[in-house]
Structure formats: structure tokens, C-alpha cells
Design a protein around this motif. Structure first.
Motif, PDB file in Angstrom:
ATOM      1  N   ARG A 132     -51.103  56.532 -72.821  1.00  0.00           N
ATOM      2  CA  ARG A 132     -50.363  57.750 -72.533  1.00  0.00           C
ATOM      3  C   ARG A 132     -49.029  57.416 -71.868  1.00  0.00           C
ATOM      4  N   GLU A 133     -47.965  57.817 -72.511  1.00  0.00           N
ATOM      5  CA  GLU A 133     -46.624  57.579 -71.983  1.00  0.00           C
ATOM      6  C   GLU A 133     -46.265  58.676 -70.980  1.00  0.00           C
ATOM      7  N   TRP A 134     -45.694  58.287 -69.860  1.00  0.00           N
ATOM      8  CA  TRP A 134     -45.269  59.234 -68.831  1.00  0.00           C
ATOM      9  C   TRP A 134     -44.051  60.003 -69.307  1.00  0.00           C
ATOM     10  N   ASP A 135     -43.991  61.301 -68.985  1.00  0.00           N
ATOM     11  CA  ASP A 135     -42.860  62.130 -69.397  1.00  0.00           C
ATOM     12  C   ASP A 135     -41.648  61.968 -68.491  1.00  0.00           C
ATOM     13  N   GLY A 136     -41.794  61.182 -67.425  1.00  0.00           N
ATOM     14  CA  GLY A 136     -40.672  60.929 -66.522  1.00  0.00           C
ATOM     15  C   GLY A 136     -40.442  62.000 -65.484  1.00  0.00           C
ATOM     16  N   GLN A 137     -41.239  63.056 -65.502  1.00  0.00           N
ATOM     17  CA  GLN A 137     -41.012  64.162 -64.576  1.00  0.00           C
ATOM     18  C   GLN A 137     -42.252  64.522 -63.765  1.00  0.00           C
ATOM     19  N   SER A 138     -43.410  64.598 -64.405  1.00  0.00           N
ATOM     20  CA  SER A 138     -44.610  65.071 -63.725  1.00  0.00           C
ATOM     21  C   SER A 138     -45.136  64.052 -62.722  1.00  0.00           C
ATOM     22  N   CYS A 139     -45.769  64.561 -61.674  1.00  0.00           N
ATOM     23  CA  CYS A 139     -46.448  63.693 -60.714  1.00  0.00           C
ATOM     24  C   CYS A 139     -47.869  63.444 -61.234  1.00  0.00           C
ATOM     25  N   LEU A 141     -68.772  50.922 -69.960  1.00  0.00           N
ATOM     26  CA  LEU A 141     -67.773  51.305 -68.971  1.00  0.00           C
ATOM     27  C   LEU A 141     -66.451  51.577 -69.681  1.00  0.00           C
ATOM     28  N   TRP A 142     -65.641  52.421 -69.065  1.00  0.00           N
ATOM     29  CA  TRP A 142     -64.261  52.619 -69.505  1.00  0.00           C
ATOM     30  C   TRP A 142     -63.361  52.273 -68.332  1.00  0.00           C
ATOM     31  N   SER A 143     -62.342  51.467 -68.568  1.00  0.00           N
ATOM     32  CA  SER A 143     -61.399  51.102 -67.507  1.00  0.00           C
ATOM     33  C   SER A 143     -60.084  51.831 -67.718  1.00  0.00           C
ATOM     34  N   ALA A 144     -59.526  52.353 -66.627  1.00  0.00           N
ATOM     35  CA  ALA A 144     -58.250  53.067 -66.664  1.00  0.00           C
ATOM     36  C   ALA A 144     -57.253  52.364 -65.754  1.00  0.00           C
ATOM     37  N   TYR A 145     -56.004  52.265 -66.221  1.00  0.00           N
ATOM     38  CA  TYR A 145     -54.939  51.552 -65.505  1.00  0.00           C
ATOM     39  C   TYR A 145     -53.750  52.497 -65.409  1.00  0.00           C
ATOM     40  N   ALA A 146     -53.399  52.927 -64.195  1.00  0.00           N
ATOM     41  CA  ALA A 146     -52.386  53.974 -64.037  1.00  0.00           C
ATOM     42  C   ALA A 146     -51.171  53.497 -63.245  1.00  0.00           C
ATOM     43  N   HIS A 147     -50.093  54.280 -63.364  1.00  0.00           N
ATOM     44  CA  HIS A 147     -48.802  54.042 -62.710  1.00  0.00           C
ATOM     45  C   HIS A 147     -48.090  52.811 -63.273  1.00  0.00           C
ATOM     46  N   LEU A 148     -48.416  52.443 -64.508  1.00  0.00           N
ATOM     47  CA  LEU A 148     -47.794  51.266 -65.113  1.00  0.00           C
ATOM     48  C   LEU A 148     -46.280  51.459 -65.236  1.00  0.00           C
ATOM     49  N   ASP A 149     -45.556  50.360 -65.101  1.00  0.00           N
ATOM     50  CA  ASP A 149     -44.107  50.403 -65.310  1.00  0.00           C
ATOM     51  C   ASP A 149     -43.790  50.385 -66.803  1.00  0.00           C
ATOM     52  N   SER A 150     -44.603  49.629 -67.560  1.00  0.00           N
ATOM     53  CA  SER A 150     -44.418  49.559 -69.014  1.00  0.00           C
ATOM     54  C   SER A 150     -45.717  49.093 -69.657  1.00  0.00           C
ATOM     55  N   LYS A 191     -44.784  52.228 -60.602  1.00  0.00           N
ATOM     56  CA  LYS A 191     -44.905  53.375 -59.713  1.00  0.00           C
ATOM     57  C   LYS A 191     -44.648  54.666 -60.469  1.00  0.00           C
ATOM     58  N   SER A 192     -44.887  54.653 -61.795  1.00  0.00           N
ATOM     59  CA  SER A 192     -44.674  55.852 -62.600  1.00  0.00           C
ATOM     60  C   SER A 192     -45.610  56.963 -62.137  1.00  0.00           C
ATOM     61  N   GLY A 193     -45.180  58.201 -62.351  1.00  0.00           N
ATOM     62  CA  GLY A 193     -45.924  59.337 -61.822  1.00  0.00           C
ATOM     63  C   GLY A 193     -45.417  59.719 -60.446  1.00  0.00           C
ATOM     64  N   HIS A 194     -44.201  59.225 -60.103  1.00  0.00           N
ATOM     65  CA  HIS A 194     -43.542  59.517 -58.820  1.00  0.00           C
ATOM     66  C   HIS A 194     -44.350  59.006 -57.639  1.00  0.00           C
ATOM     67  N   GLN A 195     -44.822  57.757 -57.740  1.00  0.00           N
ATOM     68  CA  GLN A 195     -45.508  57.118 -56.627  1.00  0.00           C
ATOM     69  C   GLN A 195     -44.486  56.508 -55.666  1.00  0.00           C
ATOM     70  N   GLN A 196     -44.844  56.471 -54.398  1.00  0.00           N
ATOM     71  CA  GLN A 196     -43.904  55.953 -53.405  1.00  0.00           C
ATOM     72  C   GLN A 196     -43.741  54.445 -53.509  1.00  0.00           C
ATOM     73  N   TRP A 197     -44.860  53.736 -53.755  1.00  0.00           N
ATOM     74  CA  TRP A 197     -44.825  52.279 -53.825  1.00  0.00           C
ATOM     75  C   TRP A 197     -45.507  51.809 -55.099  1.00  0.00           C
ATOM     76  N   ALA A 198     -45.061  50.658 -55.582  1.00  0.00           N
ATOM     77  CA  ALA A 198     -45.672  50.081 -56.782  1.00  0.00           C
ATOM     78  C   ALA A 198     -47.092  49.616 -56.473  1.00  0.00           C
TER      79      ALA A 198
END
Length: 237
Positions: free
Chosen positions: A57-64, A86-95, A117-124
Motif C-alpha cells: 500500500r502506497e502512502w497518499d502523502g497526506q493522511s496520518c 502468520l501475517w507480517s506487516a511493515y509500516a511507515h516505510l520510506d520506500s 516515517k511515512s504516515g506523518h510519524q515524528q521519528w523514523a
């Protein structure tokens, strides 16, 4: 079967699994870091076990939220009579890695993308989840923070527990069909989850007793909330 840490040299320095957030939600994954602040920005994120790419899932650049997020399905320790899904999920990826495409096979240790830090996270950091259920019930964007603790435990595994318990349990071809070995691993996971839930119940009992003391004016009103905020503001180690 080989298992690999999704972020080499990781530790939990953000929210841990089941930790209460300031908004009252319980964190459904573990925030993995190597360094502090944005030290981890751009570090490689690896697939933790052999699997198949379910979603990218590609981030839209706006939503948190989860930002760029990947979902991989795994069938661990498969044998003639049993296995662990099991299913593994990896979030806030830069690319994303160019090779990480929906429907393709991905091996343990192969690149998924880079830490961000995609998704408007404060830190990577890498928000890493391990789920017992997949789509359509739980898509890549599914967020379980509003679930009760019991419901969350039914849908999620504690990433810290799984990584620590299973990281030394790589099985060679001769062992991969061992029902006894599989049952041993399952029992170990069950015990660690029971221990986590028992500790949770003890914490809830302590909180209840503290609030009773507040109501009886035996301690200053607001003491319990102050203690909870102080505990959960400490970085995980």
C-alpha cells in the motif's frame, strides 16, 4: 526454515505490543529501532520469514497512519499434520524494494523496503506487526488499537515474543516435518502469551486498587493517571 529480524540490530524503543497510548488505544505491534531519532531513516527492512506478498500500500502523502505499509503471508514450520500461519506487516516505510510486488514469493532476509516515517510519524522507525489473521478480515491497513486486550490477543502475536522465541528455531529439511518440534514451539509461545496476559491482569488489578484508594481519598486524586503516564512515557528497552 530461516527467520530474520526485519531490522538488523533492533530493539523496541517506541511503543511495545499492547502498550497503552496517550489516546487510550493499545498498540498492536512493536516499534523497532536501531538508533534514536531519525538514525534509522533509510535502513533496509527485511522480510522476517519466507512468504508471499499479499499487499503493498502506497502512502497518499497526506493522511496520518501506517504510511507505506507491506503485508506478507507466512506458513511456518509446515508439516504433514500441522503448521503455524502468520501475517507480517511493515509500516511507515520510506520506500519499497522494486522486487516487492503483490503475488510474488519473498524469502527470509530479502528486502521489503527502507525504514522511514511515512504516515506523518515524528521519528523514523519500523512499526512491525505479526497477525494471526489476514485479508479480507485484516488488510494491510487494518488497525487494531481500539480492540480490547483480549480481542487484540486473539488477532495479534507479540512481535518481541515471537522474534525472541523463534529466532533460534530455524529448522533444517530433516526437522521441518517434526510434529514434536512444532508442538514445543507452540507451547513456548503459549506460555509466553499466558505470562504476558497474567502480567496485564496484575497491572489492571493494581490500577483498580489505586483508583479505589483515590475514591476513598486515601491517596491524592489523579495519582493513578500520573503513575500510568510516567510508566508509559519511558522508552522500551
Amino acid at each position: 526454515m530461516r527467520l530474520v529480524a526485519p531490522l538488523a540490530g533492533w530493539n523496541v524503543r517506541g511503543y511495545s505490543y499492547g502498550e497503552l497510548q496517550p489516546d487510550g488505544q493499545r498498540h498492536p505491534g512493536a516499534d523497532l529501532n536501531v538508533g534514536y531519532g531519525d538514525d534509522d531513516l533509510g535502513l533496509p527492512v527485511l522480510c522476517f520469514a519466507d512468504g508471499i506478498v499479499v499487499e503493498r500500500r502506497e502512502w497518499d502523502g497526506q493522511s496520518c497512519g501506517l504510511g507505506n505499509v507491506a503485508l506478507v503471508a507466512h506458513h511456518l514450520f509446515a508439516g504433514p499434520s500441522a503448521g503455524l500461519h502468520l501475517w507480517s506487516a511493515y509500516a511507515h516505510l520510506d520506500s519499497f524494494a522494486p522486487s516487492f510486488v503483490k503475488g510474488t514469493l519473498v524469502g527470509a532476509g530479502e528486502p521489503i523496503g527502507t525504514c522511514g516515517k511515512s504516515g506523518h510519524q515524528q521519528w523514523a522507525h519500523l512499526h512491525f506487526e505479526l497477525r494471526y489473521k489476514g485479508p479480507p478480515d485484516m488488510t494491510a491497513l487494518y488497525w487494531g488499537g481500539r480492540l480490547s486486550y483480549e480481542a487484540q490477543s486473539d488477532r495479534y502475536a507479540d512481535p518481541y515474543t515471537v522474534l525472541r522465541v523463534l529466532e533460534g528455531a530455524a529448522l533444517g529439511p530433516a526437522e521441518s516435518d517434526s510434529t514434536a518440534r512444532l508442538e514445543e514451539l507452540r507451547r513456548t509461545l503459549q506460555l509466553t502469551e499466558e505470562d504476558r496476559e497474567r502480567n496485564y491482569r496484575l497491572k489492571m488489578e493494581l490500577e483498580s486498587q489505586l483508583r479505589s484508594l483515590e475514591t476513598a481519598r486515601r491517596v491524592k486524586r489523579g495519582t493513578t493517571d500520573s503513575l500510568i503516564r510516567r510508566v508509559f512515557s519511558q522508552p522500551a528497552v
